[in-house]
Design an enzyme around this catalytic site. Structure first.
Site, short mmCIF file in Angstrom:
data_model
loop_
_atom_site.label_atom_id
_atom_site.label_comp_id
_atom_site.label_asym_id
_atom_site.label_seq_id
_atom_site.Cartn_x
_atom_site.Cartn_y
_atom_site.Cartn_z
N THR A 1 -4.48 -5.15 -1.13
CA THR A 1 -3.66 -6.18 -0.53
C THR A 1 -4.49 -7.43 -0.20
O THR A 1 -5.65 -7.32 0.14
CB THR A 1 -3.08 -5.57 0.76
OG1 THR A 1 -2.19 -4.54 0.38
CG2 THR A 1 -2.38 -6.56 1.62
N ARG B 1 9.72 2.25 -2.11
CA ARG B 1 8.87 2.32 -0.91
C ARG B 1 8.42 0.92 -0.49
O ARG B 1 7.98 0.13 -1.32
CB ARG B 1 7.65 3.20 -1.18
CG ARG B 1 6.66 3.31 -0.02
CD ARG B 1 5.55 2.29 -0.13
NE ARG B 1 4.54 2.46 0.92
CZ ARG B 1 3.54 1.61 1.13
NH1 ARG B 1 3.42 0.54 0.37
NH2 ARG B 1 2.68 1.82 2.09
N VAL B 2 8.50 0.62 0.76
CA VAL B 2 8.00 -0.65 1.28
C VAL B 2 7.01 -0.34 2.39
O VAL B 2 7.27 0.52 3.24
CB VAL B 2 9.15 -1.53 1.82
CG1 VAL B 2 8.60 -2.80 2.45
CG2 VAL B 2 10.12 -1.88 0.70
N GLY B 3 5.88 -1.04 2.39
CA GLY B 3 4.86 -0.82 3.42
C GLY B 3 4.90 -1.88 4.51
O GLY B 3 5.94 -2.51 4.74
N ASP B 4 3.77 -2.06 5.14
CA ASP B 4 3.69 -2.97 6.29
C ASP B 4 3.62 -4.45 5.89
O ASP B 4 4.00 -5.32 6.68
CB ASP B 4 2.43 -2.65 7.11
CG ASP B 4 1.16 -2.85 6.29
OD1 ASP B 4 1.10 -2.36 5.14
OD2 ASP B 4 0.22 -3.51 6.78
N THR C 1 -4.51 -4.98 6.15
CA THR C 1 -4.58 -4.21 4.91
C THR C 1 -4.95 -2.78 5.25
O THR C 1 -5.82 -2.55 6.07
CB THR C 1 -5.61 -4.78 3.91
OG1 THR C 1 -5.74 -3.85 2.82
CG2 THR C 1 -6.97 -5.00 4.52
N GLY C 2 -4.26 -1.83 4.64
CA GLY C 2 -4.58 -0.43 4.91
C GLY C 2 -3.36 0.45 4.73
O GLY C 2 -2.41 0.07 4.04
N THR C 3 -3.41 1.61 5.34
CA THR C 3 -2.35 2.60 5.23
C THR C 3 -1.05 2.02 5.81
O THR C 3 -0.82 2.05 7.01
CB THR C 3 -2.74 3.86 6.04
OG1 THR C 3 -4.14 4.07 5.91
CG2 THR C 3 -1.99 5.07 5.55
N GLY C 4 -0.21 1.53 4.92
CA GLY C 4 0.94 0.76 5.36
C GLY C 4 1.82 1.47 6.37
O GLY C 4 2.29 0.85 7.34
N1 ASP Z 1 -0.88 -2.07 3.34
C1 ASP Z 1 -0.54 -1.99 1.95
C2 ASP Z 1 0.70 -1.16 1.78
O1 ASP Z 1 0.81 -0.15 2.45
C3 ASP Z 1 -1.62 -1.41 1.10
C4 ASP Z 1 -3.00 -2.01 1.26
O2 ASP Z 1 -3.25 -2.77 2.19
O3 ASP Z 1 -3.88 -1.74 0.44
O4 ASP Z 1 1.52 -1.46 0.95
#
Ligand code: ASP
Length: 321
Positions: free
Chosen positions: A179, A207-210, A230-233
Site C-alpha cells: 500500500t 474484500r475491502v480493507g482499511d 499500511t498493514g493488516t487491514g
Molecule cells: N492495508 C492494506 C489492506 O489491508 C494492505 C497493506 O497495507 O499492505 O488492504
C-alpha cells in the site's frame, strides 16, 4: 521555522537488508526520492497539502514497485480490486473508492468523490461510472498486472492464506511491497492524508480493507494530525487506527510520538496485526513507526534535503522532527 513537510510510504513488511539485492534497493530509493522531491516542490511553491498528497500518491500508483495502481496485487480470482481514500484536514471532507478495477488512478477518483459528490465512499461499478463522468481515464485492468504479482498469487492461491505485503509466506522480498500513502502539512498550516492500495494477494473478491475507510487507513484533521496506514487491514479497521491517533492526541493529551507508538507498537500487535503508518501533526512533527521489519518511507521538509528509509534502523536525520 519552516514547518511545511510531506511524508510518503510504500508499504511495510518483512523487508530486511539481508533479503534485498543492491539493485532492488536502489530502485526503491530512487522511486521514493523522486516522488518525495516532487511533493516537496509542490509545497515549496505554496501548493496545498491536499494537492501534494494527491500528486505523491498518484505517482506512487504509477510506479510498479508498489502495490497500488500499476503493480497492484491479485485477488483469488486473478483480478484486481483497488481502494483509495483522501482526506482534507481543513474541513474533514473525505473521498474514497473501493473495489475499482478500471480507473487508472484510484486516488484521483477519491479526490473527485471528495470534491464533486455529496458521498464519501463509492464502490465498484458505481465508483467507476462516477470517475469516468468526472473525466478520469478508463483503463483495461490488465494495466495493473505485473508478472511478479501474478507469481505471488500462484504461490498462495491453493490455500486460504491472504498474502499481506508482510509476513505471510513466501518470504520472498519481491512480494512484500505494499500500500502507498502520503501525509502533508502545507505552508498555510493545513493537513491532508491519502492512501491507495491493491489490497492483499489472494483476497476474496469483494474484500475491502482499511485503506479506503476514513479513520481506519487514512485520516486528517487540522486540529491535530494527518495519518496514512499500511498493514493488516482488518486490524487497522477494528482499531480505527488512524482516527485513534487523533483521539489519543485530542482526548488523552498524548504527543504525536506517544500516540503513534501506542497504536503501532501496542494496540495493533495485540490483535495480531502488523504494519506501520506515517503521521504529521499541525506543528510539523513527524512520526513513521512500524512493527514489521521495514517500511518503505521518505519525508522532506521544505528547504531541507529529503530523507529516505527502508529498514528498521533510523534514517539519517531522524524521523521525529
Ligand atoms: N492495508 C492494506 C489492506 O489491508 C494492505 C497493506 O497495507 O499492505 O488492504
Amino acid at each position: 521555522m519552516e514547518k511545511a513537510v510531506i511524508a510518503i510510504h510504500g508499504g511495510a513488511g518483512a523487508i530486511t537488508r539481508a533479503s534485498m539485492s543492491a539493485e532492488r534497493e536502489q530502485a526503491y530509493i530512487a522511486a521514493l526520492s523522486e516522488i518525495i522531491t516532487q511533493g516537496q516542490a509542490l509545497l515549496a511553491a505554496g501548493g496545498s497539502a491536499l494537492d501534494a498528497v494527491t500528486e505523491a500518491v498518484r505517482l506512487l500508483e504509477e510506479c510498479p514497485l508498489f502495490n497500488a495502481g500499476v503493480g497492484s496485487v491479485f485477488t483469488h480470482q486473478g483480478t484486481h480490486e483497488l481502494d483509495a481514500c483522501i482526506m482534507d484536514g481543513r474541513s474533514l471532507d473525505a473521498g474514497a473508492v473501493a473495489g475499482v478495477s478500471r480507473i487508472r488512478n484510484p486516488i484521483l477518483a477519491a479526490r473527485a468523490v471528495l470534491e464533486s459528490s455529496p458521498h464519501v465512499l463509492l464502490i465498484g461499478e458505481g465508483a467507476e461510472t462516477f470517475a469516468f463522468e468526472n473525466a478520469l481515464d478508463a483503463v483495461n485492468p490488465a494495466l495493473f498486472s505485473t508478472p511478479e504479482r501474478w507469481a505471488q498469487l500462484q504461490q498462495v492461491r491453493d490455500g486460504e492464506a491472504l498474502l499481506l505485503d508482510h509476513d505471510a509466506p513466501p518470504l520472498d522480498e519481491r512480494h512484500k511491497m505494499g500500500t502507498v500513502g502520503a501525509v502533508a502539512l502545507d505552508r498555510a498550516g493545513n493537513l491532508a492524508a491519502a492512501t491507495s492500495t491493491g489490497g492483499m494477494t489472494n483476497k476474496r473478491v469483494g474484500r475491502v480493507g482499511d485503506s479506503p475507510i476514513p479513520g481506519a487507513g487514512c485520516y486528517a484533521n487540522n486540529a491535530n494530525v494527518a495519518v496514512s496506514c499500511t498493514g493488516t487491514g482488518e486490524v487497522f479497521m477494528r482499531t480505527l487506527a488512524a482516527y485513534d491517533i487523533a483521539a489519543l492526541m485530542e482526548y488523552a493529551g498524548l504527543s504525536l510520538q506517544q500516540a503513534t507508538e501506542r497504536v503501532v507498537m501496542e494496540k495493533i500487535p495485540v490483535l495480531g496485526g502488523s504494519g506501520g503508518l506515517i503521521a504529521v501533526d499541525n506543528e510539523g512533527n513527524l512520526a513513521m513507526p512500524f512493527n514489521s521489519e521495514g517500511m518503505y518511507r521518505a519525508f522532506a521538509r521544505v528547504g531541507d534535503a529529503p530523507t529516505v528509509g527502508i529498514y528498521r534502523e533510523r534514517t539519517e536525520g531522524g524521523e521525529h522532527g
